[in-house]
Motif scaffolding. Structure first.
Motif: not given
Length: 297
Positions: A158-162, A180-183, A187-190, A222-230
């Motif tokens: 989440a913080q890596s320059p790579l 585990r996705l909280f980083p 970081q507002s990444r991805g 969060a920078a962008r999210v997609l949330v599904t609900d079945g």
């Protein structure tokens, strides 16, 4: 010579052992059904769907130097997935996943991804050693990342320059690993792909709609999210607004891999130039087709 991939899929690639029954089940049920063994794992499911949509995915993962690993990589190659970048350990066995599904959905599952967790950052070597990219020239393409990696490694990514120039798409492996996705939120990444339960775990509250969940995740950073609900509404949230759509209603024949199919179809749709509404619609239809059993595993 390695084919040039359109996207890197990083995470779990393993054998899925799935028992399915047409009967509704509960704890202690003993019913007839079918047991299958298929290539699986979040990264693998995403890669297979991307390949069906015409993209060339490469997997970054670990696979054992055992017969199960040899079979798995052959199965990947047969499905149009680039395997040249896979880390193969002599000491770690090939991972596997086991699930039981009934007419009433997923009953129970166990993911044995210990080898992936033990391999850690070794699977990311192609991003820094010049095979795909290097520290002075970070990868600039699309990356699909799954939450089967350890929290420590996900925090580093989440913080890596790579990954600073990558179009990063992230999904939890299961509700149990959603936090585990909280980083990436911090970081507002991805772009995060989560279901309603996973969104609730990240926000530490319960949501009734995907739209409310998307709004709250954006508010957290969060920078962008997609949330599904079945089979209910799904929502995309980004700083410039929210988009909500309803998926087609189908008879459910399977559930394992549906979220991965949705994510991959959405990524492929955007890669092929579809606008946000069309990309979400196509992804929902692809997931509905998958759960109905009409799409091959």
């Amino acid at each position: 010579m390695m084919s040039k991939p359109d996207i890197l899929c990083i995470g779990s690639v393993l054998w899925d052992v799935i028992g399915r029954s047409a009967s509704a089940m509960r704890q202690g049920s003993d019913v007839p059904g079918r047991i299958t063994r298929l290539p699986g794992g979040v990264a693998m499911n995403i890669a297979m769907t991307l390949a069906r949509f015409g993209l060339t995915p490469a997997i970054l993962t670990t696979v054992g130097q055992d017969s199960a690993g040899d079979e798995l990589l052959s199965a990947c190659a047969a499905r149009g997935i680039v395997t040249d970048l896979v880390y193969r350990s002599a000491d770690l066995p090939t991972d596997q996943y086991m699930a039981i599904e009934g007419a009433n959905g997923l009953i129970a599952a166990i993911a044995d991804a210990h080898s992936l967790e033990a391999a850690g950052a070794k699977i990311l070597a192609p991003l820094s050693d010049g095979r795909v990219a290097c520290e002075n020239a970070p990868f600039q393409g699309r990356v699909a990342l799954d939450g089967n990696l350890t929290l420590t490694l996900l925090s580093e990514i989440a913080q890596s320059p790579l990954f600073s120039c990558a179009d990063l798409r992230v999904a939890p492996a299961s509700p149990g690993k959603a936090e585990r996705l909280f980083p990436f939120v911090k970081q507002s990444r991805g772009t995060l792909y989560v279901n309603l339960e996973e969104a609730g775990l990240l926000c530490n509250q319960t949501f009734k709609t995907s739209r409310a969940a998307a709004e709250n995740l954006l508010a957290l950073g969060a920078a962008r999210v997609l949330v599904t609900d079945g089979g209910a509404d799904a929502s995309e949230g980004r700083p410039d607004g929210l988009l909500t759509q309803t998926p087609p209603q189908v008879l459910v024949a399977r559930v394992t891999g549906a979220g991965d199919t949705f994510m991959a179809a959405h990524i492929a749709s955007e890669a092929q130039g579809l606008d946000p509404a069309a990309a979400l619609d196509r992804a929902l239809k692809a997931a509905a087709t998958y759960v109905s059993g009409e799409t091959p595993s």
